[in-house]
Design a protein around this motif. Structure first.
Motif, PDB file in Angstrom:
ATOM      1  N   HIS A   2       0.852  -1.185   0.000  1.00  0.00           N
ATOM      2  CA  HIS A   2       0.000   0.000   0.000  1.00  0.00           C
ATOM      3  C   HIS A   2       0.891   1.240   0.000  1.00  0.00           C
ATOM      4  O   HIS A   2       1.776   1.377   0.834  1.00  0.00           O
ATOM      5  N   ALA A   3       0.699   2.141  -0.942  1.00  0.00           N
ATOM      6  CA  ALA A   3       1.498   3.367  -1.028  1.00  0.00           C
ATOM      7  C   ALA A   3       1.095   4.337   0.080  1.00  0.00           C
ATOM      8  O   ALA A   3      -0.081   4.477   0.383  1.00  0.00           O
ATOM      9  N   ARG A   4       2.093   4.987   0.670  1.00  0.00           N
ATOM     10  CA  ARG A   4       1.816   5.959   1.729  1.00  0.00           C
ATOM     11  C   ARG A   4       2.109   7.353   1.193  1.00  0.00           C
ATOM     12  O   ARG A   4       3.025   7.570   0.429  1.00  0.00           O
ATOM     13  N   GLY A   5       1.368   8.319   1.702  1.00  0.00           N
ATOM     14  CA  GLY A   5       1.556   9.706   1.292  1.00  0.00           C
ATOM     15  C   GLY A   5       0.257  10.472   1.452  1.00  0.00           C
ATOM     16  O   GLY A   5      -0.735   9.951   1.965  1.00  0.00           O
ATOM     17  N   LEU A   6       0.277  11.712   1.008  1.00  0.00           N
ATOM     18  CA  LEU A   6      -0.902  12.561   1.115  1.00  0.00           C
ATOM     19  C   LEU A   6      -1.531  12.730  -0.251  1.00  0.00           C
ATOM     20  O   LEU A   6      -0.838  12.885  -1.257  1.00  0.00           O
ATOM     21  N   SER A   7      -2.840  12.756  -0.258  1.00  0.00           N
ATOM     22  CA  SER A   7      -3.531  13.059  -1.505  1.00  0.00           C
ATOM     23  C   SER A   7      -3.528  14.571  -1.691  1.00  0.00           C
ATOM     24  O   SER A   7      -3.235  15.332  -0.757  1.00  0.00           O
ATOM     25  N   LEU A   8      -3.852  15.015  -2.870  1.00  0.00           N
ATOM     26  CA  LEU A   8      -3.887  16.449  -3.152  1.00  0.00           C
ATOM     27  C   LEU A   8      -4.897  17.154  -2.262  1.00  0.00           C
ATOM     28  O   LEU A   8      -4.633  18.241  -1.742  1.00  0.00           O
ATOM     29  N   LEU A   9      -6.033  16.549  -2.028  1.00  0.00           N
ATOM     30  CA  LEU A   9      -7.070  17.139  -1.181  1.00  0.00           C
ATOM     31  C   LEU A   9      -6.580  17.276   0.261  1.00  0.00           C
ATOM     32  O   LEU A   9      -6.765  18.317   0.897  1.00  0.00           O
ATOM     33  N   GLU A  10      -5.927  16.244   0.784  1.00  0.00           N
ATOM     34  CA  GLU A  10      -5.397  16.316   2.155  1.00  0.00           C
ATOM     35  C   GLU A  10      -4.326  17.405   2.274  1.00  0.00           C
ATOM     36  O   GLU A  10      -4.278  18.137   3.272  1.00  0.00           O
ATOM     37  N   LEU A  11      -3.495  17.525   1.268  1.00  0.00           N
ATOM     38  CA  LEU A  11      -2.458  18.549   1.273  1.00  0.00           C
ATOM     39  C   LEU A  11      -3.063  19.947   1.242  1.00  0.00           C
ATOM     40  O   LEU A  11      -2.632  20.842   1.979  1.00  0.00           O
ATOM     41  N   LEU A  12      -4.085  20.164   0.431  1.00  0.00           N
ATOM     42  CA  LEU A  12      -4.748  21.468   0.349  1.00  0.00           C
ATOM     43  C   LEU A  12      -5.434  21.829   1.671  1.00  0.00           C
ATOM     44  O   LEU A  12      -5.367  22.978   2.122  1.00  0.00           O
ATOM     45  N   ILE A  13      -6.062  20.857   2.305  1.00  0.00           N
ATOM     46  CA  ILE A  13      -6.718  21.111   3.592  1.00  0.00           C
ATOM     47  C   ILE A  13      -5.670  21.464   4.650  1.00  0.00           C
ATOM     48  O   ILE A  13      -5.839  22.420   5.423  1.00  0.00           O
ATOM     49  N   THR A  14      -4.568  20.738   4.673  1.00  0.00           N
ATOM     50  CA  THR A  14      -3.501  21.005   5.637  1.00  0.00           C
ATOM     51  C   THR A  14      -2.911  22.398   5.431  1.00  0.00           C
ATOM     52  O   THR A  14      -2.706  23.149   6.391  1.00  0.00           O
ATOM     53  N   LEU A  15      -2.653  22.765   4.176  1.00  0.00           N
ATOM     54  CA  LEU A  15      -2.112  24.092   3.883  1.00  0.00           C
ATOM     55  C   LEU A  15      -3.106  25.194   4.239  1.00  0.00           C
ATOM     56  O   LEU A  15      -2.713  26.265   4.722  1.00  0.00           O
ATOM     57  N   SER A  16      -4.385  24.970   4.027  1.00  0.00           N
ATOM     58  CA  SER A  16      -5.410  25.959   4.391  1.00  0.00           C
ATOM     59  C   SER A  16      -5.441  26.187   5.894  1.00  0.00           C
ATOM     60  O   SER A  16      -5.500  27.331   6.363  1.00  0.00           O
ATOM     61  N   ILE A  17      -5.381  25.103   6.658  1.00  0.00           N
ATOM     62  CA  ILE A  17      -5.382  25.216   8.120  1.00  0.00           C
ATOM     63  C   ILE A  17      -4.131  25.942   8.591  1.00  0.00           C
ATOM     64  O   ILE A  17      -4.198  26.832   9.450  1.00  0.00           O
ATOM     65  N   LEU A  18      -2.981  25.597   8.029  1.00  0.00           N
ATOM     66  CA  LEU A  18      -1.730  26.269   8.397  1.00  0.00           C
ATOM     67  C   LEU A  18      -1.764  27.757   8.074  1.00  0.00           C
ATOM     68  O   LEU A  18      -1.287  28.582   8.869  1.00  0.00           O
ATOM     69  N   SER A  19      -2.310  28.126   6.922  1.00  0.00           N
ATOM     70  CA  SER A  19      -2.357  29.545   6.554  1.00  0.00           C
ATOM     71  C   SER A  19      -3.292  30.329   7.479  1.00  0.00           C
ATOM     72  O   SER A  19      -3.002  31.471   7.840  1.00  0.00           O
ATOM     73  N   ILE A  20      -4.390  29.719   7.912  1.00  0.00           N
ATOM     74  CA  ILE A  20      -5.291  30.379   8.866  1.00  0.00           C
ATOM     75  C   ILE A  20      -4.587  30.575  10.207  1.00  0.00           C
ATOM     76  O   ILE A  20      -4.662  31.650  10.816  1.00  0.00           O
ATOM     77  N   LEU A  21      -3.902  29.534  10.671  1.00  0.00           N
ATOM     78  CA  LEU A  21      -3.170  29.651  11.941  1.00  0.00           C
ATOM     79  C   LEU A  21      -2.074  30.708  11.868  1.00  0.00           C
ATOM     80  O   LEU A  21      -1.868  31.468  12.821  1.00  0.00           O
ATOM     81  N   MET A  22      -1.373  30.787  10.759  1.00  0.00           N
ATOM     82  CA  MET A  22      -0.328  31.792  10.593  1.00  0.00           C
ATOM     83  C   MET A  22      -0.911  33.199  10.557  1.00  0.00           C
ATOM     84  O   MET A  22      -0.323  34.136  11.106  1.00  0.00           O
ATOM     85  N   ALA A  23      -2.060  33.361   9.908  1.00  0.00           N
ATOM     86  CA  ALA A  23      -2.699  34.677   9.837  1.00  0.00           C
ATOM     87  C   ALA A  23      -3.098  35.173  11.225  1.00  0.00           C
ATOM     88  O   ALA A  23      -3.083  36.366  11.504  1.00  0.00           O
ATOM     89  N   VAL A  24      -3.431  34.258  12.114  1.00  0.00           N
ATOM     90  CA  VAL A  24      -3.797  34.629  13.481  1.00  0.00           C
ATOM     91  C   VAL A  24      -2.545  34.839  14.330  1.00  0.00           C
ATOM     92  O   VAL A  24      -2.481  35.770  15.133  1.00  0.00           O
ATOM     93  N   ALA A  25      -1.534  34.020  14.155  1.00  0.00           N
ATOM     94  CA  ALA A  25      -0.360  34.039  15.030  1.00  0.00           C
ATOM     95  C   ALA A  25       0.613  35.175  14.731  1.00  0.00           C
ATOM     96  O   ALA A  25       1.190  35.745  15.651  1.00  0.00           O
ATOM     97  N   ILE A  26       0.827  35.528  13.481  1.00  0.00           N
ATOM     98  CA  ILE A  26       1.845  36.511  13.124  1.00  0.00           C
ATOM     99  C   ILE A  26       1.569  37.890  13.719  1.00  0.00           C
ATOM    100  O   ILE A  26       2.474  38.496  14.289  1.00  0.00           O
ATOM    101  N   PRO A  27       0.348  38.433  13.655  1.00  0.00           N
ATOM    102  CA  PRO A  27       0.135  39.755  14.273  1.00  0.00           C
ATOM    103  C   PRO A  27       0.406  39.768  15.780  1.00  0.00           C
ATOM    104  O   PRO A  27       1.007  40.713  16.294  1.00  0.00           O
ATOM    105  N   SER A  28      -0.005  38.727  16.494  1.00  0.00           N
ATOM    106  CA  SER A  28       0.258  38.736  17.933  1.00  0.00           C
ATOM    107  C   SER A  28       1.740  38.514  18.213  1.00  0.00           C
ATOM    108  O   SER A  28       2.258  39.015  19.197  1.00  0.00           O
ATOM    109  N   PHE A  29       2.424  37.803  17.354  1.00  0.00           N
ATOM    110  CA  PHE A  29       3.872  37.642  17.496  1.00  0.00           C
ATOM    111  C   PHE A  29       4.566  38.988  17.298  1.00  0.00           C
ATOM    112  O   PHE A  29       5.482  39.339  18.045  1.00  0.00           O
ATOM    113  N   ASN A  30       4.122  39.768  16.303  1.00  0.00           N
ATOM    114  CA  ASN A  30       4.687  41.095  16.072  1.00  0.00           C
ATOM    115  C   ASN A  30       4.425  42.025  17.254  1.00  0.00           C
ATOM    116  O   ASN A  30       5.287  42.812  17.634  1.00  0.00           O
ATOM    117  N   ARG A  31       3.236  41.954  17.838  1.00  0.00           N
ATOM    118  CA  ARG A  31       2.924  42.761  19.024  1.00  0.00           C
ATOM    119  C   ARG A  31       3.833  42.379  20.181  1.00  0.00           C
ATOM    120  O   ARG A  31       4.282  43.244  20.938  1.00  0.00           O
TER     121      ARG A  31
END
Length: 176
Positions: A2-31
């Motif tokens: 069985h091949a292991r890895g991420l599907s394109l959909l899983e990768l897009l969901i992961t990147l979307s979640i990461l970008s939302i978390l970064m958008a919230v974290a960076i301003p408070s980090f700058n403060r």
């Protein structure tokens, strides 16, 4: 097998979640970075004033801390032999500091250009060895981009007291 890895959909969901978390974290980090910069600048400025006072007490001479036009542009500390609040060529420099980036320091009253202490540790305006009116007032230290800051209050006896300022207080103190 069985091949292991991420599907394109899983990768897009992961990147979307990461970008939302970064958008919230960076301003408070700058403060947080700005808050740390302001605190460090306040400590540096406070220590410079205390050094000025301590040198005056230990040498029983007038010692002055002067800015080149604005406190956030830096300062120099020197033995003020002629008691005029200005460093002349024959007056020995003790130390100096460069500009503080991202910080605004303002002063009121007699403290806009210099702070001078006599041998007893009292803050005094320029004049004579032990003369001049009491050098009292306050310094406001705030981040240039807004945020919480600090106020240093210089009492008649030469002692400093520190207070925390809210972002609104900093905004009010920087208003014309």
């Amino acid at each position: 097998m069985h091949a292991r890895g991420l599907s394109l959909l899983e990768l897009l969901i992961t990147l979307s979640i990461l970008s939302i978390l970064m958008a919230v974290a960076i301003p408070s980090f700058n403060r947080q970075i700005e808050a740390n910069q302001t605190r460090a600048a306040t400590e540096q400025f406070l220590q410079a004033i205390q050094l000025t006072r301590n040198k005056a007490i230990t040498t029983n001479r007038r010692v002055t801390m002067r800015n080149p036009g604005r406190w956030d542009a830096g300062w120099e500390i020197f033995y003020d032999k002629d008691f005029d609040g200005v460093r002349d060529a024959d007056e020995k420099a003790i130390t100096s500091s460069g500009a503080l980036d991202g910080i605004e320091i303002s002063a009121n009253g007699q403290l806009t250009s210099y702070v001078s202490f006599i041998g007893s540790g009292q803050g005094r305006t320029a004049g004579t060895l032990n003369g001049g009116s009491l050098g009292i007032g306050s310094f406001t230290i705030c981040p240039a981009n807004g945020g919480d800051g600090y106020k240093l209050l210089l009492a008649g006896g030469g002692r400093l007291r520190q207070e925390k300022l809210s972002a609104e207080d900093c905004q009010d103190s920087n208003s014309p």
